[in-house]
Design a protein around this motif. Structure first.
Motif, PDB file in Angstrom:
ATOM      1  N   CYS A 105      23.835  14.245  62.916  1.00 27.69           N
ATOM      2  CA  CYS A 105      24.011  11.939  63.419  1.00 27.69           C
ATOM      3  C   CYS A 105      22.984  11.165  63.933  1.00 27.69           C
ATOM      4  O   CYS A 105      23.248  10.526  64.117  1.00 27.69           O
ATOM      5  N   SER A 106      22.319  12.878  65.307  1.00 24.09           N
ATOM      6  CA  SER A 106      21.423  12.177  66.611  1.00 24.09           C
ATOM      7  C   SER A 106      19.945  12.016  65.803  1.00 24.09           C
ATOM      8  O   SER A 106      19.631  12.514  64.835  1.00 24.09           O
ATOM      9  N   ASP A 107      19.142  11.600  66.276  1.00 24.99           N
ATOM     10  CA  ASP A 107      17.751  11.410  66.198  1.00 24.99           C
ATOM     11  C   ASP A 107      16.664  13.297  65.572  1.00 24.99           C
ATOM     12  O   ASP A 107      17.363  13.122  66.998  1.00 24.99           O
ATOM     13  N   THR A 108      16.440  12.816  64.573  1.00 21.10           N
ATOM     14  CA  THR A 108      16.098  14.429  63.970  1.00 21.10           C
ATOM     15  C   THR A 108      14.325  13.701  64.126  1.00 21.10           C
ATOM     16  O   THR A 108      13.746  15.058  63.049  1.00 21.10           O
ATOM     17  N   SER A 109      13.614  12.867  64.370  1.00 25.65           N
ATOM     18  CA  SER A 109      12.482  12.329  64.070  1.00 25.65           C
ATOM     19  C   SER A 109      11.341  13.846  64.277  1.00 25.65           C
ATOM     20  O   SER A 109      10.519  13.573  63.737  1.00 25.65           O
ATOM     21  N   LEU A 110      11.649  14.257  65.439  1.00 29.71           N
ATOM     22  CA  LEU A 110      11.156  14.822  66.855  1.00 29.71           C
ATOM     23  C   LEU A 110      11.108  15.908  65.899  1.00 29.71           C
ATOM     24  O   LEU A 110       9.954  17.322  65.993  1.00 29.71           O
ATOM     25  N   ASN A 111      12.335  16.875  65.489  1.00 30.25           N
ATOM     26  CA  ASN A 111      12.437  17.918  64.874  1.00 30.25           C
ATOM     27  C   ASN A 111      11.954  18.351  64.117  1.00 30.25           C
ATOM     28  O   ASN A 111      10.967  18.894  63.178  1.00 30.25           O
ATOM     29  N   TYR A 112      12.023  17.422  62.892  1.00 31.51           N
ATOM     30  CA  TYR A 112      11.396  17.084  61.057  1.00 31.51           C
ATOM     31  C   TYR A 112       9.511  16.780  62.245  1.00 31.51           C
ATOM     32  O   TYR A 112       8.609  17.895  60.696  1.00 31.51           O
ATOM     33  N   LEU A 113       9.232  16.443  62.314  1.00 29.51           N
ATOM     34  CA  LEU A 113       7.707  16.109  62.994  1.00 29.51           C
ATOM     35  C   LEU A 113       7.069  17.702  63.444  1.00 29.51           C
ATOM     36  O   LEU A 113       5.819  18.369  62.985  1.00 29.51           O
ATOM     37  N   VAL A 114       8.018  17.934  64.381  1.00 29.65           N
ATOM     38  CA  VAL A 114       7.502  19.978  64.568  1.00 29.65           C
ATOM     39  C   VAL A 114       7.609  20.529  63.086  1.00 29.65           C
ATOM     40  O   VAL A 114       6.465  21.516  63.175  1.00 29.65           O
ATOM     41  N   ALA A 115       8.262  20.291  62.978  1.00 29.68           N
ATOM     42  CA  ALA A 115       8.827  21.328  62.134  1.00 29.68           C
ATOM     43  C   ALA A 115       7.866  21.030  60.770  1.00 29.68           C
ATOM     44  O   ALA A 115       7.249  22.122  59.541  1.00 29.68           O
ATOM     45  N   ILE A 116       7.385  20.184  59.736  1.00 27.80           N
ATOM     46  CA  ILE A 116       5.915  19.262  59.298  1.00 27.80           C
ATOM     47  C   ILE A 116       4.668  20.400  59.720  1.00 27.80           C
ATOM     48  O   ILE A 116       3.988  20.894  58.732  1.00 27.80           O
ATOM     49  N   VAL A 117       4.270  19.891  60.959  1.00 25.24           N
ATOM     50  CA  VAL A 117       2.625  19.832  61.373  1.00 25.24           C
ATOM     51  C   VAL A 117       2.367  21.786  61.927  1.00 25.24           C
ATOM     52  O   VAL A 117       2.340  22.169  61.256  1.00 25.24           O
ATOM     53  N   GLU A 118       3.764  21.739  62.806  1.00 26.82           N
ATOM     54  CA  GLU A 118       3.284  22.804  63.463  1.00 26.82           C
ATOM     55  C   GLU A 118       3.834  24.210  62.722  1.00 26.82           C
ATOM     56  O   GLU A 118       3.084  24.514  62.581  1.00 26.82           O
ATOM     57  N   GLY A 119       5.226  23.985  61.855  1.00 30.00           N
ATOM     58  CA  GLY A 119       5.326  25.173  60.914  1.00 30.00           C
ATOM     59  C   GLY A 119       4.459  25.434  59.436  1.00 30.00           C
ATOM     60  O   GLY A 119       4.155  25.747  58.672  1.00 30.00           O
ATOM     61  N   SER A 120       4.331  24.264  59.105  1.00 23.83           N
ATOM     62  CA  SER A 120       3.508  23.965  58.263  1.00 23.83           C
ATOM     63  C   SER A 120       2.038  25.022  58.660  1.00 23.83           C
ATOM     64  O   SER A 120       1.188  25.415  57.402  1.00 23.83           O
ATOM     65  N   ALA A 121       1.317  24.204  59.584  1.00 26.94           N
ATOM     66  CA  ALA A 121       0.531  25.326  60.098  1.00 26.94           C
ATOM     67  C   ALA A 121       0.419  26.615  60.209  1.00 26.94           C
ATOM     68  O   ALA A 121      -0.607  28.027  60.223  1.00 26.94           O
ATOM     69  N   VAL A 122       1.082  27.013  60.800  1.00 32.64           N
ATOM     70  CA  VAL A 122       2.007  28.812  60.545  1.00 32.64           C
ATOM     71  C   VAL A 122       2.580  29.213  59.567  1.00 32.64           C
ATOM     72  O   VAL A 122       1.625  30.541  59.668  1.00 32.64           O
ATOM     73  N   ILE A 123       2.151  28.773  58.428  1.00 33.23           N
ATOM     74  CA  ILE A 123       2.302  28.836  57.275  1.00 33.23           C
ATOM     75  C   ILE A 123       1.278  29.014  55.816  1.00 33.23           C
ATOM     76  O   ILE A 123       0.791  30.378  55.670  1.00 33.23           O
ATOM     77  N   ILE A 124       0.282  28.161  56.723  1.00 32.65           N
ATOM     78  CA  ILE A 124      -1.027  27.820  55.910  1.00 32.65           C
ATOM     79  C   ILE A 124      -1.688  28.380  56.306  1.00 32.65           C
ATOM     80  O   ILE A 124      -2.866  29.118  55.738  1.00 32.65           O
ATOM     81  N   VAL A 125      -1.850  28.653  57.632  1.00 27.41           N
ATOM     82  CA  VAL A 125      -3.296  28.902  58.691  1.00 27.41           C
ATOM     83  C   VAL A 125      -3.610  31.348  57.642  1.00 27.41           C
ATOM     84  O   VAL A 125      -4.555  31.865  57.601  1.00 27.41           O
ATOM     85  N   PRO A 126      -2.550  32.278  58.320  1.00 26.98           N
ATOM     86  CA  PRO A 126      -2.803  32.962  57.773  1.00 26.98           C
ATOM     87  C   PRO A 126      -2.639  33.332  55.821  1.00 26.98           C
ATOM     88  O   PRO A 126      -3.441  33.755  55.363  1.00 26.98           O
ATOM     89  N   LEU A 179      -1.554  42.102  46.993  1.00 25.20           N
ATOM     90  CA  LEU A 179      -1.729  40.387  46.397  1.00 25.20           C
ATOM     91  C   LEU A 179      -0.365  40.330  45.558  1.00 25.20           C
ATOM     92  O   LEU A 179      -0.296  39.080  46.147  1.00 25.20           O
ATOM     93  N   MET A 180      -0.097  41.140  44.794  1.00 22.03           N
ATOM     94  CA  MET A 180       1.377  40.690  44.432  1.00 22.03           C
ATOM     95  C   MET A 180       2.451  40.077  45.047  1.00 22.03           C
ATOM     96  O   MET A 180       2.855  39.051  44.977  1.00 22.03           O
ATOM     97  N   VAL A 181       2.623  41.279  46.713  1.00 25.02           N
ATOM     98  CA  VAL A 181       3.496  40.751  47.288  1.00 25.02           C
ATOM     99  C   VAL A 181       2.837  39.061  47.914  1.00 25.02           C
ATOM    100  O   VAL A 181       3.807  38.472  48.311  1.00 25.02           O
ATOM    101  N   VAL A 182       1.764  39.014  47.942  1.00 29.72           N
ATOM    102  CA  VAL A 182       1.946  38.025  49.227  1.00 29.72           C
ATOM    103  C   VAL A 182       1.326  36.095  48.249  1.00 29.72           C
ATOM    104  O   VAL A 182       2.112  35.211  48.435  1.00 29.72           O
ATOM    105  N   VAL A 183       1.626  36.929  46.246  1.00 29.93           N
ATOM    106  CA  VAL A 183       1.785  35.194  45.818  1.00 29.93           C
ATOM    107  C   VAL A 183       3.369  35.027  45.570  1.00 29.93           C
ATOM    108  O   VAL A 183       4.335  34.130  46.010  1.00 29.93           O
ATOM    109  N   LEU A 184       3.657  36.368  45.772  1.00 28.42           N
ATOM    110  CA  LEU A 184       5.998  36.390  45.737  1.00 28.42           C
ATOM    111  C   LEU A 184       5.894  35.322  46.748  1.00 28.42           C
ATOM    112  O   LEU A 184       6.960  34.926  47.321  1.00 28.42           O
ATOM    113  N   PHE A 185       5.615  36.197  48.142  1.00 33.58           N
ATOM    114  CA  PHE A 185       5.920  35.847  49.343  1.00 33.58           C
ATOM    115  C   PHE A 185       5.634  33.950  49.910  1.00 33.58           C
ATOM    116  O   PHE A 185       6.387  33.876  49.744  1.00 33.58           O
ATOM    117  N   TYR A 186       4.352  33.775  49.396  1.00 33.24           N
ATOM    118  CA  TYR A 186       4.164  32.531  49.955  1.00 33.24           C
ATOM    119  C   TYR A 186       4.425  31.445  48.921  1.00 33.24           C
ATOM    120  O   TYR A 186       4.356  30.333  49.275  1.00 33.24           O
TER     121      TYR A 186
END
Length: 308
Positions: free
Chosen positions: A184-205, A240-247
């Motif tokens: 119920c409280s403001d989650t804008s900062l949580n979403y910002l961190v999840a999208i920016v930092e979280g996406s970067a952590v997934i995309i970099v590897p 490569l097969m597991v990478v495709v499944l995982f990512y």
């Protein structure tokens, strides 16, 4: 109405039907994951000849997979067996922390394995000087510490959220986006961190893995020796097969704006989550390691007393 954080309980509603059929299925998957990954740890730990960078990477992949499945599946099995679908707030946050940490360790170890294959195929004469055990251990230490900090960055802000009267999660474990959706409280900062930092952590590897395979592909195309492509595929095909499944499943779930994530069909989200959080960690040891001759020899020496 807002309650005190310590009194929050959530309902994990996924798989609330067909419990009699799902319990043996998930129990079998979990036992297979435990058996396969523990065998890798026993094999590598018992044979000094396997204390090399490649097998150290496999050990860390197995440790991450054990943590990955153990963070969620035992609680799911308990719910399927007893019908108790409640989970306390502290247990929910613990699931979020360990699930994020193990998942990100998995992705970075897969990236390190792609780098290992790149050096082995593209720079074979320099492999022993580039991929050294101290360098590998330092890299893995940084991965575990960095992913723990990453998980803490996403888990700690959840403590300050308040939740509405609806505490029902249509999933089988606690994850960031479903929890933010109930807040119920403001989650804008949580979403910002999840999208920016979280996406970067997934995309970099993921980018590192793709770059490694681009160079591997270019090197294989230049090799005119007969059987060169088959040898390279046998070296990298399983990875490569597991990478495709995982990512493929991870990116489909997490790398998207909040509005799309909330509007995604629950059944598709649930299937994708099971694939990367339960199925992939179960398959990893059987695809990568248990067909390996050195692993088989080490296990035979441990359990059957054979001499290598």
């Amino acid at each position: 109405m807002e309650n005190q954080t310590s009194t929050y309980e959530f309902l994990l509603l996924a798989f609330s039907s067909h419990q009699d059929l799902l319990f043996p299925l998930f129990l079998a998957l979990y036992l297979a994951a435990l058996l396969g990954n523990l065998l890798i740890l026993v094999a590598v730990g018992s044979d000094p000849r396997l204390h090399t960078p490649m097998y150290v990477l496999l050990v860390n992949l197995s440790l991450a997979d054990l943590c990955f499945t153990s963070a969620t599946v035992p609680r799911l099995l308990y719910a399927l067996l007893t019908g108790d679908q409640t989970i306390t707030y502290s247990a929910c946050l613990s699931q979020v922390f360990f699930f994020l940490m193990a998942g990100n360790v998995d992705s970075y170890v897969l990236a390190a394995m792609a780098w290992d294959r790149y050096v082995a195929i593209c720079k074979p004469l320099h492999y022993t000087t580039v991929v050294t055990l101290p360098r590998c251990m330092g890299l893995l230490g940084a991965v575990w510490v960095g992913t723990a900090l990453h998980s803490l960055l996403h888990t700690a802000p959840l403590v300050h959220l308040t939740f509405c009267s609806n505490h029902a999660l249509p999933y089988f474990f606690c994850d960031i986006h479903p929890l933010l959706h109930l807040a119920c409280s403001d989650t804008s900062l949580n979403y910002l961190v999840a999208i920016v930092e979280g996406s970067a952590v997934i995309i970099v590897p993921a980018v590192c893995i793709m770059a490694s395979y681009v160079f591997i592909g270019a090197a294989v195309c230049q090799v005119r020796a007969p059987g060169g492509f088959r040898k390279a595929f046998s070296t990298c095909g399983s990875h490569l097969m597991v990478v495709v499944l995982f990512y493929g499943t991870v990116i489909a779930i997490y790398v998207k704006p909040p509005s799309q994530a909330e509007g995604q069909k629950e059944d598709r989200h649930l299937v994708a989550t099971v694939m990367f959080s339960v199925v992939a960690p179960t398959l990893n040891p059987y695809i990568y390691s248990l067909q390996n001759r050195e692993i088989k020899a080490a296990l035979a020496k441990v359990f059957m007393g054979r001499q290598g």
